[in-house]
Write a protein that holds these residues in place. Structure first.
Motif, short mmCIF file in Angstrom:
data_model
loop_
_atom_site.label_atom_id
_atom_site.label_comp_id
_atom_site.label_asym_id
_atom_site.label_seq_id
_atom_site.Cartn_x
_atom_site.Cartn_y
_atom_site.Cartn_z
N ILE A 49 0.83 -1.22 0.00
CA ILE A 49 0.00 0.00 0.00
C ILE A 49 0.86 1.26 0.00
O ILE A 49 0.65 2.16 -0.83
N PRO A 50 1.87 1.41 0.91
CA PRO A 50 2.71 2.62 0.82
C PRO A 50 3.51 2.67 -0.49
O PRO A 50 3.75 3.77 -1.02
N TYR A 51 3.88 1.52 -1.02
CA TYR A 51 4.63 1.47 -2.28
C TYR A 51 3.77 2.00 -3.42
O TYR A 51 4.21 2.87 -4.21
N LEU A 52 2.53 1.54 -3.51
CA LEU A 52 1.62 2.02 -4.55
C LEU A 52 1.25 3.49 -4.34
O LEU A 52 1.08 4.24 -5.31
N TYR A 53 1.14 3.89 -3.08
CA TYR A 53 0.84 5.30 -2.77
C TYR A 53 1.95 6.20 -3.31
O TYR A 53 1.67 7.26 -3.90
N LEU A 54 3.20 5.78 -3.11
CA LEU A 54 4.32 6.60 -3.59
C LEU A 54 4.33 6.69 -5.11
O LEU A 54 4.65 7.74 -5.68
N ILE A 55 3.97 5.59 -5.79
CA ILE A 55 3.99 5.58 -7.25
C ILE A 55 2.88 6.44 -7.84
O ILE A 55 3.11 7.26 -8.74
N PHE A 56 1.66 6.30 -7.33
CA PHE A 56 0.49 6.91 -7.98
C PHE A 56 0.12 8.28 -7.43
O PHE A 56 -0.49 9.08 -8.14
N TYR A 57 0.48 8.58 -6.20
CA TYR A 57 -0.01 9.83 -5.59
C TYR A 57 1.09 10.75 -5.09
O TYR A 57 1.06 11.95 -5.35
N HIS A 58 2.05 10.20 -4.38
CA HIS A 58 3.01 11.08 -3.69
C HIS A 58 4.00 11.73 -4.67
O HIS A 58 4.33 12.90 -4.52
N TYR A 59 4.47 10.95 -5.63
CA TYR A 59 5.46 11.46 -6.57
C TYR A 59 4.85 11.56 -7.97
O TYR A 59 3.99 10.77 -8.35
N SER A 60 5.34 12.55 -8.71
CA SER A 60 4.92 12.72 -10.09
C SER A 60 5.94 12.01 -10.98
O SER A 60 7.04 12.52 -11.24
N ILE A 61 5.59 10.81 -11.43
CA ILE A 61 6.50 9.98 -12.22
C ILE A 61 6.04 9.98 -13.67
O ILE A 61 4.84 9.90 -13.96
N GLU A 62 6.99 10.08 -14.58
CA GLU A 62 6.65 10.11 -16.00
C GLU A 62 5.81 8.90 -16.38
O GLU A 62 6.04 7.79 -15.90
#
Length: 419
Positions: A49-62
């Motif tokens: 859950i924190p891993y997916l949160y970082l990918i989709f919400y916390h950081y703006s990834i190309e």
């Protein structure tokens, strides 16, 4: 290393002869079953859950990079189910070739008479390689700068799987085991075309006279030594059901979190690609290891063998080297470093070293008691008292998780001051 005594075609464990013939015949039948894979997956969500949160919400990834990460995650998820299905199939084949052992930590109980198939890390390694190779179709082009190093990394991992399986079959001496990772790391070292420089810590710049230091061949020597340490440190921090795979799962989760954080905060494309490269190998490692943990968790129905410990250690060494975060990786390995330092007097021959440096098992109470052998397993039992095997494994995995959390804390407080 696992909590096992190598079995043979005609020689049962010594205590098996004391049991009635009809009891021995039924108790030695192996039961290859996954220990609640659904619960393992649900528990893994605590970390996912924190891993997916970082990918989709916390950081703006190309979007392109995010797409590659998700494709790799999907293939890894498929690899989880393939591994679940293949382990029982492979178990039957290794049992036919008398590749089995007896669980020493259950000696004196009916479970101690069961033939447990060994070397099931070969299944995880093969599925991992298939997933990693298939991923190339979706992510790399023929002129990709990373393709050579990616294939060199897979060659080193494949080489290590082969040598690990050879070790399981031939039971190679310890002195030879130390050399095996050096041989397996050769494809990576020869193909490595990245930088051989290091950043000098800011407090030391005025003494060294430069911020960037080129180590040349010394850096490649360091890479080889890192591969040796990672593979053997997983191998010697073992001996109870679930520990080898469990520590790999915890460190893999930490590596993924570290990778996504570095991708999110970095503005350098090369740094982002290096950490993405790491994720492309760690996600399949994590998924296949979780499937193996379903069978290796207490009470274990399979043994992972040196095949798995070498494979997992080499994979993490490879991603640490090519992702350029070997310092962080070593701190993730803090419990393994402590275990190595505790083991050094025995490994060096200063203190007598028994073949199995395992705790003593009391069949009456089902509890383990720490011995004077220099391992983190025994030291934990001496510090925290007698425990069941399952409870001890959970304690050691908590210590592993705390070591990873300490690494993140250390990076946070040193950011901007150390480098």
């Amino acid at each position: 290393m696992a909590a096992r005594k190598r079995g043979g075609a005609s020689k049962p464990p010594p205590h098996a002869a004391e049991s009635p013939p009809q009891h021995a015949a039924t108790s030695t039948e192996p039961q290859i079953s996954a220990s609640k894979p659904t619960k393992i997956l649900l528990f893994s969500l605590v970390f996912f859950i924190p891993y997916l949160y970082l990918i989709f919400y916390h950081y703006s990834i190309e979007s392109e990079l995010k797409r590659s990460i998700l494709i790799n995650a999907s293939l890894s998820f498929a690899g989880f189910f393939v591994t679940l299905v293949m382990i029982p199939v492979a178990s039957r084949y290794v049992l036919r070739r008398n590749l089995f052992g007896y669980d020493i930590n259950k000696k004196g109980t009916p479970q101690g008479l069961v033939k447990v198939p060994e070397s099931l890390g070969i299944v995880v390694g093969i599925v991992f390689l298939v997933v990693a190779i298939l991923f190339q179709y979706f992510n790399f082009t023929s002129d990709s700068n990373w393709l050579v190093e990616y294939n060199a990394a897979l060659a080193s991992v494949c080489f290590m799987i082969l040598l690990g399986f050879v070790d399981d079959v031939l039971d190679i001496p310890w002195r030879v085991k130390l050399v095996l990772p050096s041989i397996a790391a050769l494809p990576l070292l020869m193909a490595y075309a990245g930088h051989t420089t290091i950043m000098i810590p800011k407090p030391l710049v005025e003494y060294v006279g430069t911020e960037i230091l080129d180590l040349g061949w010394i850096y490649k020597l360091y890479m080889g030594l890192l591969a040796v340490f990672c593979t053997n440190s997983i191998n010697i921090h073992a001996g109870i059901n679930g520990l080898e795979v469990g520590q790999t799962v915890v460190i893999s989760f930490a590596i993924l979190i570290h990778n996504i954080m570095q991708i999110g905060v970095s503005s350098n494309d090369e740094t982002k690609q290096a950490h993405a490269f790491s994720m492309y190998l760690v996600q399949p490692l994590l998924a296949t290891s979780l499937a193996l943990l379903s069978y290796n968790w207490y009470p274990s129905s399979v043994f992972v063998g040196d095949t798995y410990t070498y494979f997992s250690g080499m994979t993490m060494a490879v991603v640490g080297i090519l992702g350029h975060y070997s310092e962080t990786l070593l701190i993730f390995f803090l419990p393994q470093i402590i275990n190595f330092l505790l083991s050094l007097p025995q490994l060096a021959g200063i203190i007598p070293c028994p073949r199995h440096r395992l705790p003593r098992f009391d069949p009456q109470t089902g509890l383990l008691t720490g011995t004077n052998d220099g391992t983190l397993v025994n030291v934990s039992l001496r510090l925290f008292g007698r425990r069941s095997e399952k409870s001890l494994c959970i304690l050691l995995l908590i210590l592993q998780a705390l070591g990873c959390c300490f690494c993140f804390f250390l990076r946070w407080i040193l950011t901007g001051w150390y480098k």
